[in-house]
Design an enzyme around this catalytic site. Sequence first.
Site, PDB file in Angstrom:
ATOM      1  N   HIS A  92      49.536  33.726  48.777  1.00  0.00           N
ATOM      2  CA  HIS A  92      51.492  34.065  48.975  1.00  0.00           C
ATOM      3  C   HIS A  92      52.405  34.218  48.524  1.00  0.00           C
ATOM      4  CE1 HIS A  92      51.823  30.604  50.183  1.00  0.00           C
ATOM      5  NE2 HIS A  92      52.718  30.504  50.380  1.00  0.00           N
TER       6      HIS A  92
ATOM      7  N   LEU B 240      41.340  27.576  47.513  1.00  0.00           N
ATOM      8  CA  LEU B 240      40.334  29.077  48.173  1.00  0.00           C
ATOM      9  C   LEU B 240      38.842  28.738  47.371  1.00  0.00           C
ATOM     10  CD1 LEU B 240      42.847  31.714  48.879  1.00  0.00           C
ATOM     11  CD2 LEU B 240      41.775  30.310  50.279  1.00  0.00           C
TER      12      LEU B 240
ATOM     13  N   SER C 252      41.015  45.665  41.414  1.00  0.00           N
ATOM     14  CA  SER C 252      41.971  46.157  40.436  1.00  0.00           C
ATOM     15  C   SER C 252      40.425  47.688  40.187  1.00  0.00           C
ATOM     16  CB  SER C 252      41.516  44.769  39.661  1.00  0.00           C
ATOM     17  OG  SER C 252      41.998  45.354  38.492  1.00  0.00           O
ATOM     18  N   SER C 253      42.289  48.138  39.772  1.00  0.00           N
ATOM     19  CA  SER C 253      41.365  49.585  39.642  1.00  0.00           C
ATOM     20  C   SER C 253      39.906  49.102  37.354  1.00  0.00           C
ATOM     21  CB  SER C 253      42.372  50.328  38.149  1.00  0.00           C
ATOM     22  OG  SER C 253      43.322  49.442  37.263  1.00  0.00           O
ATOM     23  N   CYS C 254      40.110  47.677  37.071  1.00  0.00           N
ATOM     24  CA  CYS C 254      39.753  47.735  36.128  1.00  0.00           C
ATOM     25  C   CYS C 254      38.084  47.528  36.575  1.00  0.00           C
ATOM     26  CB  CYS C 254      39.744  46.644  35.695  1.00  0.00           C
ATOM     27  SG  CYS C 254      39.160  45.149  37.052  1.00  0.00           S
TER      28      CYS C 254
ATOM     29  N   TYR D 177      35.725  39.382  34.437  1.00  0.00           N
ATOM     30  CA  TYR D 177      37.044  39.474  36.281  1.00  0.00           C
ATOM     31  C   TYR D 177      36.713  41.231  37.222  1.00  0.00           C
ATOM     32  CZ  TYR D 177      41.380  40.915  38.558  1.00  0.00           C
ATOM     33  OH  TYR D 177      42.075  41.090  39.808  1.00  0.00           O
TER      34      TYR D 177
ATOM     35  N   LYS E 286      35.346  41.519  41.015  1.00  0.00           N
ATOM     36  CA  LYS E 286      35.724  42.733  41.856  1.00  0.00           C
ATOM     37  C   LYS E 286      35.461  43.569  42.833  1.00  0.00           C
ATOM     38  CE  LYS E 286      40.527  40.687  42.002  1.00  0.00           C
ATOM     39  NZ  LYS E 286      40.845  40.148  43.375  1.00  0.00           N
TER      40      LYS E 286
ATOM     41  N   HIS F  76      50.208  40.225  31.873  1.00  0.00           N
ATOM     42  CA  HIS F  76      49.878  41.729  31.724  1.00  0.00           C
ATOM     43  C   HIS F  76      50.819  42.720  31.000  1.00  0.00           C
ATOM     44  CE1 HIS F  76      47.513  41.052  35.408  1.00  0.00           C
ATOM     45  NE2 HIS F  76      46.304  41.310  34.646  1.00  0.00           N
TER      46      HIS F  76
END
Length: 323
Positions: free
Chosen positions: A12, A42, A108-110, A137, A141, A180
């Site tokens: 959050h 986590l 993610s789009s990666c 990464y 994902k 980024h």
Amino acid sequence: MDKNSKIYLAGHRGMVGSAILRQLSDAGYQNVVVRTHAELDLTDQAAVRRFLDSEKPDWVILAAAKVGGIHANNEYPAEFIYQNLMIEANVVHAAWLANCRKLLFLGSSCIYPKFAEQPMREEALLTGILESTNEPYAIAKIAGIKLCESYNRQYGVDYRSVMPTNLYGENDNFHLENSHVIPALIRKFHDAKLNNSPTVEVWGTGNAMREFLHVDDMAAACIHVMGLSEAEYKSCTEPMLSHLNVGTGMDVTIRELAETIGRVVGYQGEISWNTNKPDGTPRKLMDVSKLKSLGWQPKIGLEEGLSTTYQWFLAHQGQFKSH
């Protein structure tokens, strides 16, 4: 999704998580549970299991992740793959153990191949090699998507996945090396304006093409996907898919992006291109037709979004001075 639903929002304090929290609050969801990293790590399996078993949320939104740009992904590949794999595996499994039947995973789009046909459709997943600069990464994902898919198949739960394009906006990371492209460029152009620098150096050739989505649009998309019935979601993700793309469906060159940021910041100098640095993937444009068919559209244009992001940076720049 009932307004009284108990929702655990992981991550959050991050850019996406904080935007989701704001929009859930604005929409009248009052039973949102959050924990800081200091309160709940986590990557600690036992701690995550105890927490979710105690809270027993109706929904879990998994927006927590270790993220960064090309430089960070190149420098810390072990951290990127380990931390993201652990977060996903711990939260998804503990949610299932706690009888939580609804979960939203943010990817993610990666995840798509480096040379995927453009625009990238959900079906392109696992059809080619990944971009090497962020492969660890991306693999993490992809594993998150497959975790949700596998728990759906085996246990009959309703775990959904959304894959955003490149995000920017309020609460972004403006570290010059580990951020980024948009926050890094905003920071560079701002510093150059203050220092009256004649040029700003930007990595690559400027020819790579990228799609950018404001984080508030992403948050709205997440809440929209959570509000879909199971039948509506499955209508666009089955039988072979388990995730939905989230983006604008439009891209720009990095050169166009840099020029727009320079204009928004008010920088008057020149842009120089360091072609010894990598461009990354040549093009990354999402096919968002599935999500649009389910009634969602982005609302914030790129220049408008960059302007509000710069204003946020100006209001919070004190926290970035040490970087």
